[in-house]
Design a protein around this motif. Sequence first.
Motif, short mmCIF file in Angstrom:
data_model
loop_
_atom_site.label_atom_id
_atom_site.label_comp_id
_atom_site.label_asym_id
_atom_site.label_seq_id
_atom_site.Cartn_x
_atom_site.Cartn_y
_atom_site.Cartn_z
N ASP A 1 -1.51 7.00 -9.28
CA ASP A 1 -2.60 6.80 -8.32
C ASP A 1 -3.57 7.98 -8.29
N ARG A 2 -3.30 9.04 -9.03
CA ARG A 2 -4.18 10.20 -9.01
C ARG A 2 -5.54 9.86 -9.62
N PRO A 3 -6.62 10.44 -9.08
CA PRO A 3 -7.96 10.14 -9.62
C PRO A 3 -8.17 10.77 -11.00
N ALA A 4 -9.14 10.23 -11.72
CA ALA A 4 -9.48 10.76 -13.05
C ALA A 4 -9.99 12.19 -12.93
N ASP A 5 -9.75 12.97 -13.97
CA ASP A 5 -10.26 14.34 -14.00
C ASP A 5 -10.75 14.64 -15.42
N GLU B 1 -9.43 16.32 -17.85
CA GLU B 1 -8.44 16.18 -18.90
C GLU B 1 -8.00 14.73 -19.10
N HIS B 2 -8.13 13.93 -18.06
CA HIS B 2 -7.76 12.52 -18.13
C HIS B 2 -8.91 11.68 -17.55
N PRO B 3 -9.99 11.52 -18.33
CA PRO B 3 -11.20 10.86 -17.81
C PRO B 3 -11.00 9.39 -17.45
N PHE B 4 -9.98 8.76 -17.99
CA PHE B 4 -9.72 7.36 -17.66
C PHE B 4 -8.62 7.21 -16.61
N GLY B 5 -8.23 8.32 -15.99
CA GLY B 5 -7.23 8.26 -14.94
C GLY B 5 -5.81 8.36 -15.45
N THR C 1 8.04 7.20 -8.14
CA THR C 1 7.33 8.32 -8.77
C THR C 1 6.13 7.81 -9.55
N SER C 2 6.33 6.69 -10.27
CA SER C 2 5.23 6.14 -11.06
C SER C 2 4.07 5.70 -10.17
N ASN D 1 -1.05 -1.17 -4.93
CA ASN D 1 -0.05 -0.10 -4.90
C ASN D 1 0.71 -0.06 -3.59
N LYS D 2 0.01 -0.28 -2.46
CA LYS D 2 0.65 -0.20 -1.15
C LYS D 2 1.71 -1.27 -1.01
N ALA D 3 1.38 -2.51 -1.40
CA ALA D 3 2.34 -3.60 -1.32
C ALA D 3 3.50 -3.37 -2.28
N THR D 4 3.18 -2.89 -3.48
CA THR D 4 4.23 -2.62 -4.46
C THR D 4 5.16 -1.52 -3.98
N ARG D 5 4.58 -0.50 -3.34
CA ARG D 5 5.39 0.61 -2.83
C ARG D 5 6.38 0.11 -1.77
N ARG D 6 5.92 -0.76 -0.89
CA ARG D 6 6.82 -1.31 0.14
C ARG D 6 7.93 -2.13 -0.50
#
Length: 305
Positions: free
Chosen positions: A60-64, A66-70, A54-55, A2-7
């Motif tokens: 990148d948010r952790p699973a919770d 309501e969304h156990p698979f992230g 934005t994507s 994600n970091k490389a993609t963000r750059r």
Amino acid sequence: MNKATRRTVLVAGTANVAIALAKVVAGVLAGSAAMLAEAAHSLADTLNQGFLLTSLYRSDRPADAEHPFGYGKERYFWSLLAAVGIFVAGGGFSIFEGVLTIQRGGEATGAVFAYVVLAISFVAEGSALLRAIRQVRGEAASQRRSLPEQARRSSDTTIRAVLFEDTTALIGLVVAAAGLTLRELTGAAFWDGAASILIGLLLIVVACSLGRTNMHMLIGQAADEEQRRAITGEIEAAPGIGTVLELLTMQLGPDALIVAAKVAFTDDISADDAEDVADDVDRRLRERLPAIQHVFLDPTQRSSA
């Protein structure tokens, strides 16, 4: 990743913001539909970089609970919106402007500034493309794939979108320059309009390709054949497992994969042993393919004979 993609996305977005405004000015001064089409292209790409960034943050948010698979699949939703943006804002406007120019005609005006903008844009877009290529090449090396194969098979649709957009941008600049040159040489606005239409059609092809890829990912695309073979091999290599009767996989995101397998255990495996085997399979799979986040085994008993 994600970091490389963000750059990479930020580099592409910064280039698009700078050259979009220059193309608008050049298009107005030169009275060129092709330049205005390129301006629309850059503006659409700028909007799309916003969608792609934005994507990256939201997926990148952790699973919770309501969304156990992230939230990995959210990457594909925003990338799909980016594809729609290319189709409508870029392709649609470019074709409309080209048809309008051919119908109305127009006088050839000074195009020196337009050529300067095209040259600068080519350098800026080329730099962004080289960065995207370097990232894809690094990922390809880690996967032991060629660059074209990695670009085609990568589950990271964000970096694929940047790669395709930058490649399309360079082709579009060449088309715009050709249309502008032919208009200057012949005095016929037809060539300028035709270049604008070609740029629009090119953008629509790219948008449809990206949209189709993201659609498959949102529906629930399986791991590729090479990964499925590796998963099957690791499971069947575990002691006590006879064969894999059924294997189901699904991409949860660019770096997340879920595995569910129906496996046949040999008769000499007890319930306690089966649990140990399942833990061993889970460990082996995660070591072989770090993208695997969840492993579910459905055991059945089968004779060792």
